[in-house]
Motif scaffolding. Structure first.
Motif, PDB file in Angstrom:
ATOM      1  N   HIS A 113       0.828  -1.212   0.000  1.00 53.26           N
ATOM      2  CA  HIS A 113       0.000   0.000   0.000  1.00 53.26           C
ATOM      3  C   HIS A 113       0.859   1.258   0.000  1.00 53.26           C
ATOM      4  CE1 HIS A 113      -2.558  -3.213   1.720  1.00 53.26           C
ATOM      5  NE2 HIS A 113      -3.508  -2.636   0.993  1.00 53.26           N
ATOM      6  N   SER A 114       0.293   2.319  -0.558  1.00 55.58           N
ATOM      7  CA  SER A 114       1.059   3.553  -0.754  1.00 55.58           C
ATOM      8  C   SER A 114       1.026   4.502   0.434  1.00 55.58           C
ATOM      9  CB  SER A 114       0.532   4.290  -1.996  1.00 55.58           C
ATOM     10  OG  SER A 114      -0.851   4.596  -1.844  1.00 55.58           O
ATOM     11  N   SER A 115       0.056   4.335   1.324  1.00 51.60           N
ATOM     12  CA  SER A 115      -0.029   5.234   2.473  1.00 51.60           C
ATOM     13  C   SER A 115      -0.556   4.488   3.686  1.00 51.60           C
ATOM     14  CB  SER A 115      -0.924   6.437   2.167  1.00 51.60           C
ATOM     15  OG  SER A 115      -2.232   6.029   1.803  1.00 51.60           O
ATOM     16  N   ALA A 116      -0.314   5.076   4.862  1.00 50.27           N
ATOM     17  CA  ALA A 116      -0.737   4.458   6.116  1.00 50.27           C
ATOM     18  C   ALA A 116      -1.280   5.537   7.043  1.00 50.27           C
ATOM     19  CB  ALA A 116       0.427   3.727   6.778  1.00 50.27           C
ATOM     20  N   GLY A 136      -5.842   2.180  15.801  1.00 51.89           N
ATOM     21  CA  GLY A 136      -5.604   1.125  14.832  1.00 51.89           C
ATOM     22  C   GLY A 136      -4.833   1.678  13.654  1.00 51.89           C
ATOM     23  N   LEU A 137      -4.495   0.796  12.721  1.00 49.33           N
ATOM     24  CA  LEU A 137      -3.751   1.177  11.518  1.00 49.33           C
ATOM     25  C   LEU A 137      -4.587   0.895  10.277  1.00 49.33           C
ATOM     26  CD1 LEU A 137      -0.186  -0.279  12.284  1.00 49.33           C
ATOM     27  CD2 LEU A 137      -0.754   2.148  12.019  1.00 49.33           C
ATOM     28  N   LEU A 138      -4.521   1.818   9.336  1.00 51.35           N
ATOM     29  CA  LEU A 138      -5.128   1.618   8.023  1.00 51.35           C
ATOM     30  C   LEU A 138      -4.044   1.767   6.972  1.00 51.35           C
ATOM     31  CD1 LEU A 138      -7.535   1.518   5.946  1.00 51.35           C
ATOM     32  CD2 LEU A 138      -7.538   4.025   6.090  1.00 51.35           C
ATOM     33  N   PHE A 139      -3.873   0.742   6.159  1.00 48.18           N
ATOM     34  CA  PHE A 139      -2.982   0.806   4.995  1.00 48.18           C
ATOM     35  C   PHE A 139      -3.867   0.825   3.762  1.00 48.18           C
ATOM     36  CE2 PHE A 139      -0.518  -1.185   8.333  1.00 48.18           C
ATOM     37  CZ  PHE A 139       0.685  -0.503   8.259  1.00 48.18           C
ATOM     38  N   CYS A 199      -3.232  10.548  12.145  1.00 47.42           N
ATOM     39  CA  CYS A 199      -2.094  10.998  11.329  1.00 47.42           C
ATOM     40  C   CYS A 199      -1.990  10.140  10.077  1.00 47.42           C
ATOM     41  CB  CYS A 199      -0.788  10.964  12.122  1.00 47.42           C
ATOM     42  SG  CYS A 199      -0.372   9.351  12.826  1.00 47.42           S
ATOM     43  N   ARG A 200      -1.224  10.666   9.117  1.00 46.01           N
ATOM     44  CA  ARG A 200      -1.091  10.011   7.816  1.00 46.01           C
ATOM     45  C   ARG A 200       0.369   9.999   7.390  1.00 46.01           C
ATOM     46  NH1 ARG A 200      -0.306  12.290   2.873  1.00 46.01           N
ATOM     47  NH2 ARG A 200      -0.878  11.021   1.051  1.00 46.01           N
ATOM     48  N   TRP A 201       0.794   8.859   6.811  1.00 45.47           N
ATOM     49  CA  TRP A 201       2.149   8.724   6.264  1.00 45.47           C
ATOM     50  C   TRP A 201       2.082   8.305   4.808  1.00 45.47           C
ATOM     51  CZ3 TRP A 201       4.045   4.488   3.818  1.00 45.47           C
ATOM     52  CH2 TRP A 201       5.410   4.504   3.471  1.00 45.47           C
ATOM     53  N   SER A 202       2.948   8.865   4.000  1.00 46.91           N
ATOM     54  CA  SER A 202       3.226   8.360   2.652  1.00 46.91           C
ATOM     55  C   SER A 202       4.726   8.533   2.445  1.00 46.91           C
ATOM     56  CB  SER A 202       2.423   9.117   1.588  1.00 46.91           C
ATOM     57  OG  SER A 202       2.860  10.461   1.497  1.00 46.91           O
ATOM     58  N   SER A 203       5.227   8.047   1.339  1.00 48.70           N
ATOM     59  CA  SER A 203       6.671   8.080   1.119  1.00 48.70           C
ATOM     60  C   SER A 203       7.242   9.492   1.064  1.00 48.70           C
ATOM     61  CB  SER A 203       7.014   7.332  -0.180  1.00 48.70           C
ATOM     62  OG  SER A 203       6.353   7.944  -1.287  1.00 48.70           O
ATOM     63  N   ASP A 204       6.401  10.479   0.759  1.00 50.02           N
ATOM     64  CA  ASP A 204       6.889  11.851   0.648  1.00 50.02           C
ATOM     65  C   ASP A 204       6.154  12.845   1.543  1.00 50.02           C
ATOM     66  OD1 ASP A 204       4.483  11.782  -0.598  1.00 50.02           O
ATOM     67  OD2 ASP A 204       5.145  12.635  -2.503  1.00 50.02           O
ATOM     68  N   ASP A 205       5.389  12.323   2.528  1.00 48.77           N
ATOM     69  CA  ASP A 205       4.583  13.253   3.323  1.00 48.77           C
ATOM     70  C   ASP A 205       4.212  12.634   4.666  1.00 48.77           C
ATOM     71  OD1 ASP A 205       3.149  15.539   3.914  1.00 48.77           O
ATOM     72  OD2 ASP A 205       1.315  14.825   2.967  1.00 48.77           O
ATOM     73  N   PHE A 206       4.008  13.508   5.667  1.00 49.57           N
ATOM     74  CA  PHE A 206       3.485  13.086   6.963  1.00 49.57           C
ATOM     75  C   PHE A 206       2.675  14.233   7.539  1.00 49.57           C
ATOM     76  CE2 PHE A 206       3.540  12.770  11.587  1.00 49.57           C
ATOM     77  CZ  PHE A 206       3.092  11.465  11.761  1.00 49.57           C
ATOM     78  N   GLU A 207       1.473  13.931   8.017  1.00 50.86           N
ATOM     79  CA  GLU A 207       0.657  14.988   8.595  1.00 50.86           C
ATOM     80  C   GLU A 207      -0.161  14.464   9.762  1.00 50.86           C
ATOM     81  OE1 GLU A 207      -2.676  16.431   6.234  1.00 50.86           O
ATOM     82  OE2 GLU A 207      -2.415  14.729   4.870  1.00 50.86           O
ATOM     83  N   VAL A 208      -0.527  15.388  10.647  1.00 49.51           N
ATOM     84  CA  VAL A 208      -1.329  15.063  11.820  1.00 49.51           C
ATOM     85  C   VAL A 208      -2.676  15.771  11.695  1.00 49.51           C
ATOM     86  CG1 VAL A 208      -1.517  15.246  14.328  1.00 49.51           C
ATOM     87  CG2 VAL A 208       0.711  14.788  13.268  1.00 49.51           C
TER      88      VAL A 208
END
Length: 234
Positions: free
Chosen positions: A38-41, A103-106, A208-217
């Motif tokens: 998956h591309s984001s978490a 929990g985690l969402l991918f 919060c959100r993670w991707s290979s080029d970004d992180f935000e709360v």
């Protein structure tokens, strides 16, 4: 006569792994696999968890996403807790927010779609014992035609002042089932279920959100998470 130490039995078979450790190891493996697929978490938190409604959401997202609800440490190990052991660059930042009801969402869904889904997702259900009443429910003196005469003994056990009058369950005095802002007793929770009154809202909030080029709360989700931790510690 004491037993000879020379004849003591020795077990040569290997010690079996504990089922709990095997299960945790499987979850770590599945999370690492989801990271690759998956591309984001996202880390999310929730109120009034309902397993069936979560299952419905999982089914809705199964073609594009994967949801995990596991122990905090297990999820942190899978993600990595520092840059030195993270599965992908920046992924360890999610671990900090895995606390309380999280929990985690991918997913491979676009960010806007995920945000809309979480914003609109809502499931009503019957409140459980100890939940805070969202409204005051009061029953007025008179017949309770919704209930059959066979239910009268059970209703009386819930604290309602009732009697049978010509086969009809009758309330002989006004009765307050619950008061807004106060915890529900077991009897109140049972009575609300009988009345069909749903006070529990299952909600999900992105933290919060993670991707290979970004992180935000997300401020709203973080506020919900902080409030939930405060409730648990009080």
């Amino acid at each position: 006569m004491p037993k000879s130490k020379r004849n003591r039995a020795v077990t040569l078979s290997k010690t079996k792994k504990k089922p709990g450790l095997e299960r945790k190891g499987k979850v770590v493996t599945e999370i690492k696999d989801a990271i690759e697929r998956h591309s984001s978490a996202y880390v999310f938190t929730y109120n009034n968890m309902r397993n069936q409604k979560l299952k419905d959401l999982r089914d809705q997202l199964k073609s594009s996403s994967r949801i995990f609800l596991a122990g905090k440490k297990v999820m942190q190990i899978a993600l990595g807790r520092s840059p030195a052991d993270e599965a992908k660059t920046g992924l360890h930042k999610l671990s900090k927010y895995l606390q309380g009801n999280t929990g985690l969402l991918f997913t491979n869904l676009p960010r806007d779609d995920v945000e809309r889904l979480f914003r609109e997702f809502e499931g009503l259900d019957f409140a459980r014992t100890g939940s805070i009443a969202t409204e005051t429910v009061e029953l007025k003196e008179g017949p309770l035609e919704k209930f059959s005469h066979e239910m009268e003994p059970f209703i009386r056990k819930q604290g309602l002042p009732v009697r049978l009058n010509k086969g009809v369950v009758e309330l002989i005095a006004d009765h307050v089932v619950c008061e807004e802002g106060k915890p529900l007793s077991p009897e109140a929770a049972h009575t609300l279920r009988l009345l069909g009154v749903q006070m529990a809202t299952f909600r999900l909030y992105l933290v919060c959100r993670w991707s290979s080029d970004d992180f935000e709360v997300y401020k709203e989700g973080l506020a919900q998470l902080t409030a939930g931790d405060a409730d648990e510690s009080s």
